[in-house]
Design an enzyme around this catalytic site. Structure first.
Site, PDB file in Angstrom:
ATOM      1  N   GLY A 213       0.823  -1.206   0.000  1.00 21.29           N
ATOM      2  CA  GLY A 213       0.000   0.000   0.000  1.00 21.29           C
ATOM      3  C   GLY A 213       0.855   1.252   0.000  1.00 21.29           C
ATOM      4  N   ASN A 214       0.217   2.389   0.223  1.00 22.17           N
ATOM      5  CA  ASN A 214       0.970   3.647   0.314  1.00 22.17           C
ATOM      6  C   ASN A 214       0.328   4.537   1.364  1.00 22.17           C
ATOM      7  OD1 ASN A 214      -1.035   5.503  -1.026  1.00 22.17           O
ATOM      8  ND2 ASN A 214      -0.762   3.986  -2.643  1.00 22.17           N
ATOM      9  N   ARG A 215       0.956   5.686   1.600  1.00 29.17           N
ATOM     10  CA  ARG A 215       0.549   6.499   2.748  1.00 29.17           C
ATOM     11  C   ARG A 215      -0.507   7.558   2.417  1.00 29.17           C
ATOM     12  NH1 ARG A 215       6.169   8.588   4.706  1.00 29.17           N
ATOM     13  NH2 ARG A 215       4.886   9.794   6.131  1.00 29.17           N
ATOM     14  N   SER A 216      -1.130   7.471   1.273  1.00 25.99           N
ATOM     15  CA  SER A 216      -2.129   8.492   0.941  1.00 25.99           C
ATOM     16  C   SER A 216      -3.321   8.415   1.905  1.00 25.99           C
ATOM     17  CB  SER A 216      -2.621   8.292  -0.493  1.00 25.99           C
ATOM     18  OG  SER A 216      -3.696   9.161  -0.731  1.00 25.99           O
TER      19      SER A 216
END
Ligand code: CTP
Length: 405
Positions: A213-216
């Site tokens: 995933g990512n931190r958005s």
């Protein structure tokens, strides 16, 4: 007591069960420095009494034009307002407003107000969908009023469907957006437009419990959706793994992976005037999805994870536009050579506008503030100073609106 520089808000309350939610909306206004005059209808008082409105607003409350006649309240309240918001707006109130009837203090106020007017309807699905109501809503919108689409969910009694009053905090955000635009907001420049916004970050599953995933956080995309609602657009928000509350008036579609996001964007884009890709889409996904949880094995190194490319949604929708003249906006997060990389990415993706953020450890992700440069395919550049994500969102729509066919 009202102070001269306080924004003046008229809160009209219609006779629906959701009137109790308007108390929360009222508190949000007063606690953030607005002077609020509550104007309920007589039937609204069946649900929430005068003492509550008067106590919470610190102002006298009346439903009729016959109280304090020497102050000419039927004219003065509307004339002096910076914003009129009607929440909940019943089918009856929408009909009266659309036809210019003025048989109580609220309907008189609606006729004399020259400021932006926001209606937050709440009623049973059948009443909302009735052609009479829909035509009244269309009339009000055509005249410049902002009518927020009701939310879908539990209604009075056992019924569920479209017609629920959006959460007061979210109605408040729409109102804040309208007030921030000032008198200009009386012209909803995205009225009649359908815009699609993607938000959040995709998650690419490895097994039933793990993902890449990512931190958005989704905050920028949600701010874009909110501000588009405040400018009159019909908004489809495609939200990837964001825990944020649904923006009032937006149609929210939830997705998980990049492939699901692509499907949802392509479907919503068919009749969209503009598509804004604010989501952080994973460029890669694991080739293999393990049906069961991947277990560690004693004495063995972990198996490498093979990745494959995800579709580039922004490039795809820019290359084959669902409608002629559709405006497409991308986002880019860059750490170095921000402008040069941004220009190259704008050309590579083929979109009309690219919002370029400089990112680092503590910048942008999850924060309330943002700073960016918006690059346009026609070579122009618009700098947006460090500030709230709503301000950047408004700049994006101000650049999109004049480009729409
Ligand atoms: N985007 C997309 N589909 C992808 C990846 C990104 O639609 N598979 C969109 C994002 O929503 C964003 C824009 O493309 O609007 C920029 O994404 P970014 O990841 O910065 O671009 P890349 O082409 O991946 O560039 P790089 O990784 O080289 O920075």
């Amino acid at each position: 007591m009202e102070k001269p520089d306080q924004p003046k808000v008229v809160l009209g309350v219609g006779g629906g069960i959701a009137a109790y939610k308007a108390c929360e909306l009222l508190r949000r206004f007063t606690e953030s420095g607005h002077a609020v005059r509550v104007v309920p209808t007589a039937s609204a008082l069946h649900f929430v009494g005068e003492a509550t409105w008067s106590g919470l607003s610190g102002n006298p409350v009346s439903t009729e034009v016959w109280d304090a006649v020497h102050e000419v309240p039927h004219v003065r309240i509307g004339q002096g307002a910076d914003l009129v918001v009607v929440a909940p707006a019943t089918a009856d109130l929408l009909a009266k407003a659309a036809h210019g009837l003025a048989d109580d203090l609220l309907t008189n106020t609606l006729l004399t107000a020259r400021c932006p007017v926001v209606f937050a309807p709440a009623m049973h699905t059948e009443m909302w969908e009735h052609p009479a109501t829909q035509e009244n809503v269309a009339t009000l919108r055509r005249r410049g009023a902002l009518v927020i689409e009701p939310a879908v969910g539990r209604l009075t009694g056992v019924d569920t469907g479209k017609g629920r009053l959006p959460e007061p905090a979210e109605i408040f955000e729409v109102c804040r957006g309208v007030l921030a635009r000032g008198p200009e907001a009386a012209r909803a420049d995205l009225a009649g437009r359908h815009v699609v916004v993607s938000a959040g970050g995709t998650r690419e599953p490895l097994d039933p419990v793990r993902f890449l995933g990512n931190r958005s956080s989704g905050k920028q995309g949600y701010a874009l959706a909110r501000t588009a609602v405040a400018r009159g657009a019909r908004v489809t928000l495609i939200a990837a793994n964001s825990g944020l509350p649904d923006p009032a008036g937006a149609d929210v579609v939830r997705v998980g992976t990049a492939v699901e996001l692509r499907e949802a964007v392509l479907e919503a884009a068919v009749d969209a005037d503009a598509v804004v890709m604010a989501a952080a889409v994973a460029d890669f996904r694991p080739v293999q999805y393990a049906q069961g949880k991947i277990k560690k094995k004693d004495g063995q190194e972990p198996a490498p994870v093979d990745l494959t490319r995800n579709p580039d949604i922004l490039a795809e929708i820019s290359a084959s536009r669902a409608r002629p003249g559709q405006i497409i906006v991308g986002f880019a997060a860059e750490t170095d050579d921000v402008l040069a990389n941004g220009r190259a990415k704008l050309a590579r993706k083929g979109c009309d506008l690219l919002v370029v953020n400089e990112v680092g450890e503590r910048r942008t992700f999850g924060s309330e503030q943002n700073e960016a440069v918006v690059l346009a395919a026609d070579g122009t550049e618009t700098s947006v100073p460090y500030g709230p994500k709503e301000a950047l969102a408004d700049t994006v729509w101000s650049l999109v609106a004049p480009r729409l066919a």
